[in-house]
Enzyme design. Sequence first.
Site: not given
Length: 323
Positions: A15, A36
């Site tokens: 996204l 992440e």
Amino acid sequence: MSRLLRVYVDGPHGLGKTTAASALASERGDAIYLPEPMSYWSGAGEDDLVARVYTAQHRMDRGEIDAREAAGVVLGAQLTMSTPYVALNGLIAPHIGEEPSPGNATPPDLILIFDRHPIASLLCYPLARYLTRCLPIESVLSLIALIPPTPPGTNLILGTAPAEDHLSRLVARGRPGELPDARMLRAIRYVYALLANTVKYLQSGGSWRADLGSEPPRLPLAPPEIGDPNNPGGHNTLLALIHGAGATRGCAAMTSWTLDLLADRLRSMNMFTVDYSAPPEACVAQMRNLLPSMQCTVTPKPESHRAVADAALAFMREMSNCK
């Protein structure tokens, strides 16, 4: 004592949430961005965890391995992918404290901006793989049962973009190990839309036992886009999806216990949305404008601020040196 603001930026991959979240953190002197743990995911095992999941799905679809073998690979990968998030959550939990009294607008002393919440690897992506027939519902229930309790001040940012734009972004970014899989993208968008519905439903007083427990299971309707202001019914939530799937496999009691746990974990999350169809700088502005509406907490001990900051910095350091 200091004020801590925790922001979890989550949603379907591709996204643009990572770009926006990291940019928001970089413009503030009081924020730490926790990315992440891609280095951990690529170093925890013989091959990249993301690639392992996509390869298992691809090989199962081609008939090279059966569903049982694919499920073993995916379950192990999802469990390992959750480890950094769950471990960090447990480390900082004693230092989070409680939310201040209403009306107290003192700004936070420290902002942690997480790229994903533990529910990504323990709930959302496993459910998407269930929908692509690569993971049985029993394995999904096992992972959901590991979702840690939700501390006060848990702020979750979800978001969306038009499906056609989303797929083109995903193809363009070309992340190693990630295959452009339109079916998986549809599944994960569906799951996150149901997640948003679920939080709204629970916070409006919804009870899955009252609304779903005595009815025959059925698949949820196609959910609206994330950010839809309407209050969804229980049939259009993750609770309905899991309830129906578990009942068809004869594990009603275990499914019920897991749904109770999931409802408890999701009910107290403070949910916000971002429209990622906007240009990157506008997405950052949306996130920036949401911060004053979020719930912070007051750390319980004088040393808690330093303990949380040190843990966040150690997370960043260890995740990049784990190979």
